[in-house]
Write a protein that holds these residues in place. Structure first.
Motif, mmCIF file in Angstrom:
data_model
loop_
_atom_site.group_PDB
_atom_site.id
_atom_site.type_symbol
_atom_site.label_atom_id
_atom_site.label_comp_id
_atom_site.label_asym_id
_atom_site.label_seq_id
_atom_site.Cartn_x
_atom_site.Cartn_y
_atom_site.Cartn_z
ATOM 1 N N ARG A 93 30.501 -35.275 -17.051
ATOM 2 C CA ARG A 93 29.705 -36.463 -16.702
ATOM 3 C C ARG A 93 30.352 -37.231 -15.539
ATOM 4 N N PHE A 94 31.670 -37.300 -15.517
ATOM 5 C CA PHE A 94 32.338 -37.947 -14.382
ATOM 6 C C PHE A 94 32.122 -37.160 -13.089
ATOM 7 N N VAL A 95 32.172 -35.835 -13.168
ATOM 8 C CA VAL A 95 31.919 -35.005 -11.987
ATOM 9 C C VAL A 95 30.471 -35.187 -11.523
ATOM 10 N N ALA A 96 29.548 -35.294 -12.476
ATOM 11 C CA ALA A 96 28.142 -35.499 -12.127
ATOM 12 C C ALA A 96 27.925 -36.869 -11.484
ATOM 13 N N ILE A 97 28.668 -37.874 -11.930
ATOM 14 C CA ILE A 97 28.587 -39.193 -11.286
ATOM 15 C C ILE A 97 29.003 -39.069 -9.829
ATOM 16 N N ALA A 98 30.122 -38.420 -9.599
ATOM 17 C CA ALA A 98 30.609 -38.264 -8.221
ATOM 18 C C ALA A 98 29.619 -37.460 -7.379
ATOM 19 N N SER A 99 29.054 -36.410 -7.956
ATOM 20 C CA SER A 99 28.136 -35.547 -7.223
ATOM 21 C C SER A 99 26.841 -36.270 -6.849
ATOM 22 N N THR A 100 26.238 -36.967 -7.803
ATOM 23 C CA THR A 100 24.984 -37.669 -7.514
ATOM 24 C C THR A 100 25.212 -38.876 -6.613
#
Length: 187
Positions: free
Chosen positions: A34-41
């Motif tokens: 979820r943290f990686v997805a935050i950074a990606s989006t």
């Protein structure tokens, strides 16, 4: 163990099952993803929102400008990636709660449903932006549309990089849905 030992607080001596350790590890992986997805989006939205380029022709007589706001599809892309970023940030406490209460089936089911809705939104925005960027890169000879990426290379490279960030978030969401479903089935 005797019931009296459990009642007196000696239940901490009971060995944990291997399934509990796997579930805890999957929950920690869920939070990291979820943290990686935050950074990606967030990166996808910011890069697309800041992508613009000006070209000057005939020694500053004519100035041509292209930016993401010129395409409603790219505006939609930025809005959906921003919403997905906020969604991931808001679901981190719910995912952390899964560590404390591994048997919380309702919150895990809610995460699966909301992840699926977010996946649909992100997929639609990324697909629409990919179609527009494909036209920008290649044009369409039958419609007599020329490629704009031959002139506006910086804009096209930034927009394409933004699209990659969004597709990374889509893959992460697919993994999250799969992991949450597997954890829900196991419990």
């Amino acid at each position: 163990m005797k019931a009296s030992q459990i009642e007196t607080g000696e239940a901490s001596m009971i060995p944990k099952s291997p399934a509990a350790g796997i579930s805890r590890g999957m929950t920690i992986l869920d939070i990291i993803l979820r943290f990686v997805a935050i950074a990606s989006t967030l990166a996808a939205a910011v890069v697309m929102a800041t992508s613009d380029q000006q070209l000057q022709f005939f020694t500053q007589v004519a100035i041509f400008n292209v930016e993401y706001e010129d395409f409603s599809t790219l505006r939609y892309f930025v809005v959906i990636n921003s919403i997905a970023c906020a969604y991931f940030a808001l679901t981190i406490p719910l995912a952390i709660m899964q560590i404390a209460r591994s048997a919380a089936k309702q919150s895990r089911a809610l995460l699966i449903i909301m992840d699926t809705v977010t996946l649909g939104l992100l997929m639609s925005a990324a697909s629409a932006a990919a179609a527009i960027l494909f036209l920008a890169h290649n044009g369409n000879n039958s419609a007599n549309w020329n490629s704009i990426c031959n002139q506006f290379t910086d804009f096209c490279h930034r927009a394409s990089g933004s699209l990659i960030g969004s597709f990374i978030a889509i893959v992460i969401l697919m993994l999250l849905i799969f992991m949450s479903t597997a954890a829900l089935v196991r419990s």
